[in-house]
Design a protein around this motif. Sequence first.
Motif, short mmCIF file in Angstrom:
data_model
loop_
_atom_site.label_atom_id
_atom_site.label_comp_id
_atom_site.label_asym_id
_atom_site.label_seq_id
_atom_site.Cartn_x
_atom_site.Cartn_y
_atom_site.Cartn_z
N GLY A 123 -4.28 5.72 -0.43
CA GLY A 123 -3.51 4.50 -0.19
C GLY A 123 -3.60 4.08 1.27
N TYR A 179 0.84 -1.21 0.00
CA TYR A 179 0.00 0.00 0.00
C TYR A 179 0.86 1.25 0.00
N SER A 208 -7.43 -2.83 5.15
CA SER A 208 -6.89 -4.18 5.01
C SER A 208 -6.40 -4.72 6.36
N LEU A 262 -6.92 2.31 2.19
CA LEU A 262 -6.92 0.89 1.83
C LEU A 262 -6.07 0.08 2.80
N TYR A 263 -4.94 0.65 3.18
CA TYR A 263 -4.01 0.01 4.12
C TYR A 263 -4.71 -0.25 5.45
#
Length: 359
Positions: A24, A17, A31, A27-28
């Motif tokens: 970014g 990521y 996740s 999303l990191y």
Amino acid sequence: MDFPIFNSKALSDGKIYDLHDPAGRKLYFESKLGSKIDELKEFLEHNSFIGYMLARKMAGKGTYAKMLEEILGSEGIAHLSVGEIVRKYHGLFADTSNYQATVDVVQRYYRGFLSLEQAIGSILNRTTEKVSVPTELILALLKVEIASMPKKALLIDGLPRTSDQISYSLFFRDLVNYRDDPDLFILIEVSKELIDARLRHRLVCRDCHTSKNLLFNPSKFVAYDTVNAKYYLICDNNVCSGYGKNVLMPKEGDDQGIQAIDERIEQDTELMEMAANLQGIPSIMIRSSVPLSIAHQVLEDYEIQQKINYHITKDDIVKEKTDWIFKDDKGIECCTMYSATYVLNLFSQLHSLLVGDKT
Ligand SMILES: [Zn+2]
């Protein structure tokens, strides 16, 4: 103080990521944190908490607080920096056309031995970084700020700042009517060598005050000064009037590194130790120095803070990145990680304190 090592690699989904861009990072965090994000958001819909951030100067408290806000949304959490609040009120008190209106608001919350005018004088006459603003006035300003916004979780940065202020943090939630909400300390460990390097290579834009670091967090525009044989950075903040033009400059005293703020560092260290030993308020402990011997077992490659080495070729400046290796205060070779990974650790611990780990 024993700061535990956080294993971020155990949360890996195998993807890489971009931690330097908000999209970014989103999303990191999604996740690595999964349902914990919604669980903590839901908690904040009905509850709040007060977190006192304590760390040595240059630990990055402000950055982490803003990133936590990025995950949880500004409707659920607010970052209150005492330094920023004092600067704001310095401006308001210095503006004669606003002076009386500001005094009237603060008066409602102020109680102390000094007259309010005398206390305000200490803000107007304050010099450089040495803050001698009476604690009673700081408390009043915090109360004004907190009363002016809807109830949210608070991250307080700058109180307590001295050991005689620490007892205020025991009762602060009562002072601001957060009586039933949990409170906690957020202690961030950062080694002296890391602080020194962050200071020595820090560069700031004179117009937008964006702070970058030549070796660890450069702007997009790097240039080379052939006369002095030095690399330098140019402002890349696209809302700054100096975008693409302003050369970022060191702050006065930064070239002396940590020496210039030695006394402050000792004071911060002592304060953290006191907080860690306080009974009745839990602490979240964030460690920045990860021994090199295990760094790649607990951190993913893209999470490890890189150091940039510059080379100049015939037609370009080449940036070569390597893991930044430094010594912690015990002399052990260590790595550290990018801000997003600190915040991942902080979020995980906040979640388990406030929501608890659901199995
Ligand atoms: Zn700028």
